[in-house]
Structure formats: structure tokens, C-alpha cells
Scaffold this active site. Structure first.
Site, short mmCIF file in Angstrom:
data_model
loop_
_atom_site.label_atom_id
_atom_site.label_comp_id
_atom_site.label_asym_id
_atom_site.label_seq_id
_atom_site.Cartn_x
_atom_site.Cartn_y
_atom_site.Cartn_z
CB CYS A 50 -0.94 0.01 1.20
SG CYS A 50 -0.09 -0.18 2.78
CG HIS A 63 -0.20 4.72 3.44
ND1 HIS A 63 -0.71 4.78 4.71
CD2 HIS A 63 0.10 3.40 3.23
CE1 HIS A 63 -0.75 3.56 5.23
NE2 HIS A 63 -0.27 2.72 4.37
#
Lengths: 352, 352, 352, 352
Positions: B154, B248
């Protein structure tokens, strides 16, 4: 006999840190407080009511001091020998030279004079030799007793202190640093809770420029009437604001002219210390943590009563030579504690 | 006729994201759910009680499905054509090949097979040509209908998607990236509130290795029976956990063989899009924000319903050529949304 | 033909919520925006730059509207029929009556007129009968078309809506309520991150007084030229600020004249609904959660697109009769959404 | 000669607090550590690696101690005179009586024996007279030297200590208390960051029952072979988990038989103190803050080195007589600090 000192901008977050750290200081006696017009004429206790950030109450003797205006230079001159300036850059621009001209030593946290060629940007462990600039500055300006020294931006203490002893020996060529900075760095009220809750802001106005420029002045050499910036290393800084109360963290990738070994670096860090015996200097300047997940702001910011630098994760960098993470307390080492350390150096080297 | 699909690890945070995003999907029908032993035999509603992360309640029809064990491969085979695997690496190690051998397509979020040479690590916008590996993989393994594809970690979607179209044209040489990663990336319960409150942790186990290795496989070429990693760019990643729920963020400094202009980069980003018309693909793949302080996780993670990449702060880098900050939603684009996008690509290219 | 409306205080956090919720509204067309002097003369896009709180960008058509001053009443009168007032109490004091006198309907979020006897404090589900005060108010003031209605403080929606249908049937005697309120209730920048990180503040200026007084006016009766406060229940409110972005939670202990059963309460809540068919009214007004640990702000604030009240933990109280916890979204139901619901009621009942 | 003591559950969050607070204690010497099977046989330093919560490193001498199993009672008996039990209720159920039977004094933080009639639930400032139960307990059980005393739940120290001296004089009738409790109260890892970020959870399993029941035992009288609960006051508690690291806050509404004046209450609080001179007892037991917005967890939890109770906002309650907000440090006063205070009382009263 202690040296009487004052604080300009005494009601702000850094000003309050100065006040707290000057209580029972072995060298200094707090005797003058100045702040913005709405506080003038109040006692200090009244002026900070409802926004005192200390865990302990403000001592009665300090709380009873009258708050003066920043323009009450004559009173400052009568009451003290040095002022710690924790005012904003635009107030610093107007007043710091007036204080110095009047005969006071000025140790400033403001960014305004960091770019002034004859004003040294001091970190006692790194460039105490720049103290010589004080005499040149006085000569340049025709000042007798007064002078200005400044401390660097809070973001760079965490990485400049561990990098300096390496640079001295192996010469840094390139440096990419990412900072994760605490909200207290923006003062009070500073960063809104609506801005930073469940969030990160990848920008702090002016911070990257300071983080890239000031290290080169700190590493510079005195040349004629001013300090000439070092030519290297090349520095790139990405500065982020994160939801942390205190403690600036920096992750660094660095390339040297001559690549040291990991053991050499750790050896240098374990023994690097302040070359002067100053009261605020921590016993262990650089605290290296062996754990894989340190330093962390909440756990490590108070190392050495907030004056040490905590470093960890030293490892090879696939792009440059080494990388590591470093942390310092931004309102102690990075602000009032660092300023007082500079003033202690001034005492130790007979500039006060 | 929709394609029947299953979810392995259906009660975890990523498994739940799969379940939510498969409701009313134009291509797929959710018909098989598997989870760890303590959930087996319960309805899905019972199994997720007290830890359902969706804002809306789990739909009745899905909640009524029985949860099977991950070893109920025969049932999976009867009920569906593809399984989304959201299990841990050690469970993936045991079961994913068995599912493929049994004849099922496996689209995995687990890290276990990302290093396997004949398993493609897919991002539809970047390396759809690696789909050819499926036939080679089936031949290598003697599998008829089944196969395994995986999605990357990710952490790297946020920067690999904007960097890929630049790399294609200007060839990256060196890349230093710092990630500030959300707590949901660690699953539930994952990161303790005592660990991350008022704090940052500058370490996530295995994350830097993945962030440095997987991009080279994604940029690699098919060579004989497997994918050969690209030789360049050199990549260094510093990964931090921050107190953010989702999203993120990555700050990047990059050097190219041939330096593009800022305008060329912005032009490429504004038009770069998925070469296939896939339902989960956002209208605008890369959203470039002009504001000086964006992207920010809380404000930008839902761009393109969580499938777009938000980029900002493109500017010169004093050390390399350019730097910028990028953001993607780690449990949507970086997990279940990205997995479903891969499965849509498999449909579009007739692998299902 | 939609009714043209305006927003006073359009750049603040509640003003922006109004703007967002009026886009594509079935009854209203946004045609007038007013804000404080520093925004006047800018386009709305310019005025909110860097402080736009919406996840999606502000629509172009709205962004292009010119921002007027709050004193541009003549322009407001030309451009619209109703203004939503999201200004501070002191601005409301000066201007709201002038708007009404000029002939505009004013739906106000400000606290200033909540205590004015001939101004109704409206919650459509609770006291729509207070709409009659509009004609009395116009007569009192000699106003022809204009009038003022206000919505109550954001803290009390969460508990007044579930308590009202119980009160109607069983008569509340005593009520002790503790609120845990989100930071967005203080506007932007509002609460400093330094104040609320890792902290709770057990005080919000004026909030307890409002929470204790306004319910009695809402439950009051029209008596001659004004609304007379209800004599009961006795109410004590403790208001706390907590580190939550959106969503005010209230824990309630309540005593009735005639004690209902738990089943009666749940039955009443399941069927209680808005007696008018209004576009912003949620399908299920009171969402009762069976789980032992709900409602929770982050999980439940968006119930009914932010307009429902989520209630849980109904149980016996060892001191009074029952206790429960309730939650509402403070900037939707508690601010702009609630204001628009009131305006929809005005349309439905032919006051516009 | 210091008294040798041990800690059961020494690696948990409360166990670590015990370890830290026993370093250099004037009465006690830490000589025995027990924890769960995975720690047995390791040194304490190894056992807490990666989960040590102290700011300072664990002292070398303590770190070198070997960790025993909770079932190593014979070793405990050889090494120490008293054990502080910081184990879970189910472990306490099995072992605490065995330790007492073997001849050890047990001071327990576990909830298991709080309901046992012949085990006193002690707060030295409130019910030191319950120490008499120790002799009765020993007689009941046929124990010679060993016995069990427990401390109450962490949630109630904040309000029971200020309420006790008022109760003694004015007799409480009814009490409604809302607690806002810190995440450290749930131990480590305890509350997931995904659960509590940007959120409040209005439920803590078992906490309301403890908060309503234990005060009545503390206020109870010795009757025959056990302590009989007090009949009054009636107590209702609403317990909430909030995103705060340390510090439980309680907002209280209270009704008395005989209503005191505000001045009487403040006077009583200013002078109320521990009737024994115990090392851990703070100079000022109840710190009353005049500011309108105190106590606050982050600012006030360390008052009296974590052992004082900070109170504020004393004001009339429209429903009962008075209301106020109180705060105590849940892992110091509410856990290890409170346990050590009890042990100091045992020394002072010659039970050790």
C-alpha cells in the site's frame, strides 16, 4: 552575583519556556519582561492567565513582575544586561538592533537576523568559533557593549548536531532530510485542531528555506566583516506538520566525500559533546537508541531534560551512504533551552 | 451474468473493505467468504459484530452468508471463480497456491508472492503487460484455469503511479522517498492508541524493504519464465507511522536521466490515465492540487472515491531534479479498491 | 421556481456548510453571499482559499459569486427572499433585525435572538407549532414580509429530539446531561491543537446556560406576544470539549412524572418522525443502536446524511428512571443542516 | 532495613509503574518480579524490551532481575514480605489467596477481591479504619501472616476523595457522575488507535458497575466477619473512553442530606489531608483550581507527582445541590501510586 536578564515576548509559548527555565538558573536572574501592548502594565501572572503552559504554577515572584512594552528599552537597560528575544520576525526587525545599540546583549530566537552576515547563528556544540563575529559586529555597527547573536530554526537542531562531527571528519556532499514537526513549533494558538486532527500537513511556510540555508551559515567561515556560507553540502528539506505536541523528528539520507563506517559514526556520536562546561548542556549530548523503532517524539523528547538529541536507525542508504532518524525537543533545545545554552556560552567566554 | 467471487480473510479490515466494495459491483457477485477458525460456522454478520468498520450497516444479504474456513477450497471452487485474498503472509504461503491449483483465480493483497518470479505484481495503469505472466505461470505450474496475481504494498501506490509516466519518458535514476503512513495500514486492532497518540513511530517492519524492492519488479520485464527486476532507479525509503486514520502520504525527491521541465511533468500528470475502461478507475487518475499545503490525508484521501492519487508541491529539488508530495487511500487504492481494479483488468483482458 | 436565498457569514465553517448543502437543493437557489470586510469584493473562491473545508472543491458557479458585506442589505433584498445567518452573536445583534425589517426572512444560527420572546427557537420535529409566533412577531414589530426564526444551540439536538416524544407522553421532571462536544463546534480556527491534543476541556463558555435554558423555550407555549418558557423539567448540563472533529455526544439521566417501560421508549423512538415531508428529513429520525458501545462520533455522525440522531445504551438509572447516550452531527443537524430543515418547514407551511 | 517486596504482573503497564515507583522507595526494596509464561526465565530488561513505558531507561539493577512465574510462590515467600498484584482478575482469582495463605501480604490492583466481604478496599485518606478487617480476615481464613487488601477501581479516586470529607459532614443522598477515562486505563496494547482516534466510546465493560458499587463498600462499616455496604448515596455512573493518554476526569452532580455552602466545601477541600504521614502522600491532597476551564487531564494529571486530586468548577447544580469536575492520574493515584500508598499505610500501622 547573577547576571540580570530579560525576556522579550514573554507571554508567548517560547517566552514562557524562557521564564520557566530561568527560574533558579545558576548564571541568570530574570528581572525584565516585555510583551505586546495588551499585556503592558499587567503583572506577568495576569498577562498569562488562561494561557500559561507550565505544568506547575508560575512562581509568585515572577508572576508579580510588571510586564513592560518591547519599546521600553531604557527600562530594560536599567534592569538587565541581556535580553532573550522571543518576538516575531517583524518585531525583531524593528527592536533587536535598538536593544543592541543601547548596550544590551540580545540572544534572539527570531528568524529576522539569521541572514544578517555579521550576526552569528550559534549552536555551542557546533560553531562556538563564530563568537568572534561579536567583536566584528560591534565594530561594524559602532556598538560598545551591545550585540546580537541568534539561534537557528528549531527544525535543524535534531540533524545538524549529529551531522556536524561527521562532517568535520568526512565532509558531507549531499543531504536529503524530511522533518515531521510538532504543533508547538507554530506557537499558541498556532495550528487549529481542525487542521491537524487525523491529518498531516506537508508544508510549513518558510521552513524548508530555513532548513536548507541556515546549516550552510552555521558551517560557514568568518571572512572579512561577515560569515560566508559554506559551499557544501547540497541540502533538500521536506517539512511536514504532524499531530504531535512537542518534538521535531528528522529522517536523513546523507552522502559524504569519504564514506565512514557505521562503527566510526556510532563511536563519534557516543563521545561528541559540548566543548564548554555549560549548565544546560546534557551529560550525554547524542543519545543513540539501539531499538529499531526509536527515536519517538513522546518517548524521547525529554532526553537530557529536553537538551539532548536522540538518534536511531543508523543504516546504509541505497542511494547515498547512510540514513538515520533524529529527534530534538523543539521548544526546549529548539527554542528557549537552546537560547539559554547560547547565553551560558556567552558568559563562559566572557562576552557578558 | 456476474462473475462469482470470494474473499479470504473476510473479517479483517481489508476483507471488510472488499465486502463493502463488492456490493452492487457491475462485474462481480460476492458468493464466498472465508476467515479464521473462530469465525467459521457463524454468519458474516455474527463474525464481524463489534468490529464492523463500515459507516453503513453490513447489507442483510451479505450478513447472512455463512463464513467458511480458508481451507474449504472445494466449497470455494463450487461457489466462485476468483478469490480476493486478504489473509496474512503466512496463511497466503500455505493456501494461495492451493486455490490456484484447484482452478481458482487468486488476486492477493498478501506480501508472500510478491517476490515469486512468475507472479505479476500489478497496477493496471502501470504494468498491465505483466498479465502475460499468467500464461507462463500456468505453464510453469501445470495449472489449467487457476493462477495468482498480486497487488503491491500500500505504501508505494501514491508515488509509483505519478512517477511511472515520467519514468517512461525521462528514466528515473535515483529516488528518495519518505512515507507518513496511516494506522489502518496495520489492520485492526493494529497500532495501540498508547503507541501513536501524540507520537510518530519512524519504523514499520518490512515496509522499507517492500517500498524499495517492489517498484523494481513492477518496472521489470518478462524474461523467460519470470519477471526480471529493473536495474534502476536506485530507491531509498524511510517509512513512518503517523496518527492518521487513513491515507498514506509520500514526499519524494527524484533524479532523472533526462531532466523534464515542470510544465512537462504537470502536462503528463493531467492526462495520464488507465488505458483500460475499468469501473473502479477514477475519472481523473492524478489530481494535482495547486495549493501550497496539499495533499493532506484527511482532505484528499477520498479523491476519486479513494482510487485517485492526489499530488502537490511539485518544485525543484536542490539535490536531485524534482520533489513533490503524493497521497493515496491505503485501504481503498492501496488495498481492496486496488485489488478489485486488478480483477476488473482480468475481466477486461479475458483472464476470467 | 426555486426560492433565492443568501448566507451571512458565508466563509466560516457553518457558512461553508450552508453553501455546500444548498448546492442542488430542491427548494432553494443560492444567490447572495455576505462575509466580513476582508472578504468583501472577492469572489467566494478567493475568499475561502486555503480554508475551504469541503472534501470536494467548491463548485465553479458558487466560487464565482461575489462576496458582499453583511451591511449590503439592499443587495440582499434584491437577490433573495431568505438569508441563513451564520454570523457571530454580536453581528447578529446589529443586523438580523435590519434584514427582517427590510423584508427578508432570517433563519439564524446565532445565539443572539434565542432569548428574544417573540422569536421562535425551532426544531421541526419538536415545536413546529411555534411557527405561529412569526405572525405575532411581524405584528409586534410592524414588519410586513420579514421575520426572524432561529435554531437552537448545537449541543442539545442530540438529546432534545429523543426526549421530546417521551416528554409529550410521560413528562420529564429532572434531567442531568453531560455533553462531549467536537472541536468543529468552536468554528475555525477555533480550538488550538495545543489545547485539545491528549486532553479534554471541561468547559465551553456559555454552553451550559444555553443547554439548560433553550430546551425550556422550545417546550414552552405561546402566551400573548411571546413564548413562555416551560416550567419543567429541571435541567443540569455539564459540557466538555473533547478531541473529536465532528459529532456532539450526550449522556443523559432522566426522571419522568410517570415512568415508562424500556419497551415503550424504544417503541416511541422507532416511530417518531418529522410530521412534515421535508427534503432534509432523514428516513429514520432516531437510529437506535443495539450494540453496547454505541453511539460513537466517528462511526455514527453521518447517520441519515448527518441529520439523524443516533441513540444507544438505554438502561435503568439507579438515581433517576432511565439513562442513555445520544449523538448528533454538530455542523450538519446542529448547524447548517438544521437551519435548512427549518427553512424547508417555512416553505412547507407557506411562510416564504 | 527496607521491606522486600514483589510485583505480580510486572511487565504490564501497571506493573511497570510499580517497578518505576519502587526505585529508591524509603520503605520498600524491589526483590521479586513475576509475569506471564512468555516472560519467565528472562531478565526483566529482556521481558519489557520494546514495551517499556518509562521515559527513563529501566535501571540496570532492576533490569537484571530474573522474571519468575506467578506460580513461583515459594520463591516469592523467600524473597519478599509483600506483593503488589497487577494481574488480571482471572489470575488474581487463582493466586492471590495462595500468596496470602503462604504468608505474604497481598496489595492487589485486580478487581477480583473487591467484592469479597472480608477484603478491605482501601483509600488511606478515606477508610483506613477498614484495616481492622485484616485481623478478621486472617481469623476467617486461618492465615497467620498473610492477608489481602485491595485498592478500588481507578475511575472513582477522582471523585470519592473530594466527596468523602463532604459526605462525613453533610451526607450524600444522590450522585450522578460522568467519567471521561484515558486509554492507559485499558492497559497495553489496550485500546486500538482505530477505535479511539477522532472518537469517543461511551462504554467501558464493567466500569459503571464498579463505579456504583465500590464507593458503597468503601463507605461501609465492619459488621461481624465482613464489611457491610453503606446504604447511601444512590450512585449512577456513565463511563466514557476518550482519546487522552493518562488522567481520568469525572463530572459530578451531588445532593446532600444537609446542603453545605460553597465556602464550606472549599474550606473542607483546602484542609482535607491524609491522616497518616506517608511518603507518597502529596503535600496538598486536593488541589482546587480557580480557573473556569480546569481540571484538564494533560495539564493537571501530574499534580502532587500524580497523587493529588485536582478539582474545579464547583458551582450550584440546578437539579441537585452542587456540581464540580475532578481529575486523578489513573496509572499513578489510580493504580501503582495508590497501591504503594496503601502499602505505606500498612507499614505505618504495623501490618508488615
Amino acid at each position: 552575583m547573577k547576571i540580570p536578564v530579560g525576556v522579550l515576548g514573554a507571554t508567548g509559548i517560547v517566552g514562557q519556556q524562557y521564564v520557566q527555565r530561568l527560574i533558579n538558573h545558576p548564571f541568570f536572574e530574570l528581572s525584565f519582561l516585555a510583551a505586546s501592548p495588551e499585556s503592558v502594565g499587567k503583572t506577568y501572572a495576569q498577562a498569562v492567565e488562561g494561557r500559561w503552559h507550565g505544568h506547575d504554577a508560575c512562581p509568585k515572584a515572577i508572576g508579580a513582575l510588571l510586564v513592560h512594552g518591547v519599546d521600553d528599552i531604557a527600562i530594560a537597560l536599567r534592569e538587565c544586561r541581556l535580553v532573550f528575544s522571543a518576538v516575531s520576525a517583524d518585531v525583531a526587525k524593528i527592536y533587536e538592533e535598538r536593544y543592541a545599540e543601547a548596550g544590551l546583549a540580545v540572544m534572539s530566537n527570531a528568524s529576522y537576523h539569521r541572514g544578517t552576515p555579521d550576526v552569528p547563528v550559534l549552536i555551542p556544540e557546533v560553531n562556538a568559533d563564530h563568537l568572534q563575529m561579536i567583536r566584528i559586529q560591534q565594530k561594524n555597527r559602532g556598538w560598545q557593549r551591545g550585540f546580537i547573536v541568534v539561534k537557528p530554526n528549531c527544525s535543524l537542531q535534531s540533524y545538524m548536531i549529529p551531522l556536524f562531527p561527521l562532517h568535520r571528519q568526512f565532509h558531507m556532499k549531499r543531504l536529503i532530510v524530511n522533518t515531521l514537526q510538532a504543533v508547538s513549533g507554530a506557537g499558541f494558538p498556532g495550528v487549529s485542531s481542525l487542521t491537524i486532527s487525523d491529518n498531516v500537513v506537508p508544508f510549513i511556510a518558510g521552513e524548508e528555506e530555513k532548513s536548507e540555508d541556515e546549516p550552510l551559515k552555521i558551517l560557514g567561515v568568518i571572512q572579512g566583516e561577515g560569515i560566508e556560507h559554506a559551499k557544501s553540502p547540497m541540502i533538500a528539506a521536506h517539512c511536514h506538520r504532524v499531530p504531535v505536541i512537542d518534538g521535531h523528528l528528522a529522517s536523513v539520507s546523507v552522502e559524504f566525500e569519504k564514506k565512514p563506517t557505521r562503527e566510526e559514526i556510532l563511536q563519534i556520536w557516543s563521545t561528541f559533546s559540548c566543548p564548554y562546561a555549560l549548565p544546560s548542556s546534557p551529560d550525554q549530548l547524542i543519545v543513540y537508541r539501539q531499538e529499531s523503532d526509536r527515536p519517538q517524539p513522546r518517548l524521547d523528547r525529554m532526553a537530557g531534560r529536553g537538551m539532548a538529541i536522540t538518534v536511531g536507525r543508523l543504516r546504509c542508504c541505497p542511494v547515498f551512504d547512510f540514513r538515520f532518524t533524529a529527534l530534538s525537543h523543539n521548544t526546549i533545545r529548539g527554542a528557549a533551552g537552546g537560547g539559554i545554552l547560547n547565553a551560558e556560552l556567552l558568559v563562559s567566554e566572557n562576552f557578558l
